[in-house]
Design a protein around this motif. Structure first.
Motif, PDB file in Angstrom:
ATOM      1  N   VAL A 242       0.874  -1.177   0.000  1.00 18.76           N
ATOM      2  CA  VAL A 242       0.000   0.000   0.000  1.00 18.76           C
ATOM      3  C   VAL A 242       0.906   1.220   0.000  1.00 18.76           C
ATOM      4  CG1 VAL A 242      -1.819   1.289   1.162  1.00 18.76           C
ATOM      5  CG2 VAL A 242      -1.763  -1.212   1.340  1.00 18.76           C
ATOM      6  N   VAL A 243       0.823   2.009  -1.050  1.00 22.88           N
ATOM      7  CA  VAL A 243       1.678   3.191  -1.177  1.00 22.88           C
ATOM      8  C   VAL A 243       0.782   4.410  -1.397  1.00 22.88           C
ATOM      9  CG1 VAL A 243       3.677   4.194  -2.339  1.00 22.88           C
ATOM     10  CG2 VAL A 243       3.418   1.709  -2.245  1.00 22.88           C
ATOM     11  N   ALA A 244       1.055   5.464  -0.657  1.00 19.46           N
ATOM     12  CA  ALA A 244       0.315   6.724  -0.779  1.00 19.46           C
ATOM     13  C   ALA A 244       1.306   7.871  -0.621  1.00 19.46           C
ATOM     14  CB  ALA A 244      -0.791   6.805   0.276  1.00 19.46           C
ATOM     15  N   GLU A 245       0.831   9.085  -0.776  1.00 18.47           N
ATOM     16  CA  GLU A 245       1.726  10.247  -0.704  1.00 18.47           C
ATOM     17  C   GLU A 245       2.343  10.403   0.680  1.00 18.47           C
ATOM     18  OE1 GLU A 245       2.897  11.943  -3.012  1.00 18.47           O
ATOM     19  OE2 GLU A 245       1.567  11.625  -4.725  1.00 18.47           O
ATOM     20  N   GLY A 302       3.575   2.598   3.056  1.00 16.16           N
ATOM     21  CA  GLY A 302       4.208   3.884   3.318  1.00 16.16           C
ATOM     22  C   GLY A 302       4.244   4.795   2.115  1.00 16.16           C
ATOM     23  N   SER A 303       5.001   5.863   2.253  1.00 15.67           N
ATOM     24  CA  SER A 303       5.206   6.839   1.186  1.00 15.67           C
ATOM     25  C   SER A 303       6.064   6.218   0.085  1.00 15.67           C
ATOM     26  CB  SER A 303       5.900   8.071   1.749  1.00 15.67           C
ATOM     27  OG  SER A 303       7.179   7.713   2.249  1.00 15.67           O
ATOM     28  N   PRO A 304       6.120   6.850  -1.095  1.00 17.72           N
ATOM     29  CA  PRO A 304       6.882   6.248  -2.199  1.00 17.72           C
ATOM     30  C   PRO A 304       8.333   5.941  -1.857  1.00 17.72           C
ATOM     31  CG  PRO A 304       5.489   8.009  -3.024  1.00 17.72           C
ATOM     32  CD  PRO A 304       5.360   8.042  -1.539  1.00 17.72           C
ATOM     33  N   ALA A 305       9.039   6.877  -1.247  1.00 19.72           N
ATOM     34  CA  ALA A 305      10.449   6.644  -0.939  1.00 19.72           C
ATOM     35  C   ALA A 305      10.608   5.490   0.056  1.00 19.72           C
ATOM     36  CB  ALA A 305      11.082   7.922  -0.388  1.00 19.72           C
TER      37      ALA A 305
END
Length: 352
Positions: A242-245, A302-305
């Motif tokens: 799960v990836v979000a901003e 988490g976030s993209p990075a």
């Protein structure tokens, strides 16, 4: 393993949310497949599960035909077909036909598990004329039969002293790639013995991955019949993602699937996947919090990075150059029913 980022692929169970009909879930899956295709993902696999309100992936060959027809370049396959549920000739015919329609784009992933509860498994296998123990015990034979019947030469069946040829298609010019799938060491040993590529269900099990992959690699025997691609062991890793901003939004979007998996693992009644706001109202029993936290810790959330770094870390840990992400992001109240924007966003953000 090199330092470059691993190649990415997609696993899809075709989730059904509390605000969706089956048709909506299928529409959302086709959107996700088109996104994966345009973003450069290597392959798109669909699962086989039965009698589960939150999962519409009941028939991999039908789904593969829909997805392959809606995309242009991505490999499409099964993750996997549960072979003891089906007659080997039927599976061979289905996937040979898909390969003829979409040459060079079809993968046949084969599993031994039932993909459902014992009652549903009985209905599947009894209806096919078999019984559970027999179907499972003959799994290696069934794999050999599928391989033989999909080859251009076909297989030979001896009846009353005569040889009867069996071919999945009358004029095959290519065959799908065949993979063995598993969540224990059984399929790792069988894949190594037969020189087949192998995938361990890390996204579902989360434990035993390193041991299964080591067993496969250490015991691998090349297969001359399967050609030069079978000279070395081939494998990749599967992981829920799960990836979000932001990390916070990713954690929110992961909650509906975490609760669905909790229900499955603890024998609770199964239901369509909740929306984020519905899931946030659920009070977890103290005994279940550690289980949910354990699953969360094995997923990529988490976030993209942060997510890309975690996938790179997992690929290095398990020595793979490909990671198949299962995008499990939920949806907020008010999301259009026929879409799954957070799942598409997971793929977009991971692809960079």
């Amino acid at each position: 393993m090199s330092e470059r980022h691993p190649t990415l692929s997609v696993l899809d169970l075709v989730p059904v949310r509390s605000d969706q009909a089956t048709a909506d879930a299928l529409s959302a899956t086709l959107d996700l497949a088109r996104a994966a295709d345009s973003l450069g993902y290597r392959r798109y696999w669909v699962a086989e599960h039965h009698n589960m309100p939150a999962v519409a992936a009941t028939n991999p060959p039908v789904l593969i035909g829909l997805v392959a027809g809606a995309t242009e370049r991505i490999r499409v396959g099964s993750g996997g077909v549960m072979l003891p549920n089906h007659a080997p000739l039927v599976v061979a015919e289905q996937f040979a036909l898909l390969e003829a329609a979409f040459p060079g784009r079809i993968d046949l992933g084969i599993g031994r598990a039932p993909g459902s509860d014992p009652v549903t498994t009985y209905a599947l296998r009894h209806g096919a004329g078999g019984v559970d123990d027999e179907a499972v015990s003959r799994f290696p034979e069934y794999v050999d039969n599928v391989l033989a019947m999909m080859s251009p030469q076909g297989a030979a069946l001896g009846i009353n002293g005569r040889t009867y040829p069996l071919r999945a298609t009358p004029a095959a010019t290519s065959t799908p790639d065949i993979w063995l799938l598993g969540s224990s060491d059984y399929s790792a040993r069988l894949a190594a013995q037969k020189g087949l590529p192998y995938v361990f269900a890390h996204h579902f099990s989360g434990t035993g991955t390193a041991e299964a992959l080591a067993l496969y690699r250490d015991n691998f025997r090349p297969s001359a019949e399967l050609g030069p691609e079978a000279a070395e062991p081939r494998t990749f890793l599967t992981v829920n993602a799960v990836v979000a901003e932001t990390d916070e939004e990713a954690e929110r979007l992961a909650l509906p699937q975490l609760l669905s998996m909790l229900a499955l693992r603890t024998g609770q009644p199964l239901a369509p996947q909740q929306l984020v706001e519905e899931a946030e109202k659920v009070e977890l029993a103290p005994a279940h919090r550690d289980l949910v936290d354990g699953m969360r810790g094995r997923w990529v959330i988490g976030s993209p990075a942060r997510a890309r770094a975690r996938i790179q870390e997992l690929a290095a840990t398990y020595g793979v150059d490909e990671v198949m992400v299962h995008p499990v992001a939920g949806a907020h109240v008010g999301t259009e029913a026929a879409t799954g924007p957070a799942r598409v966003e997971t793929l977009r953000l991971l692809a960079g």
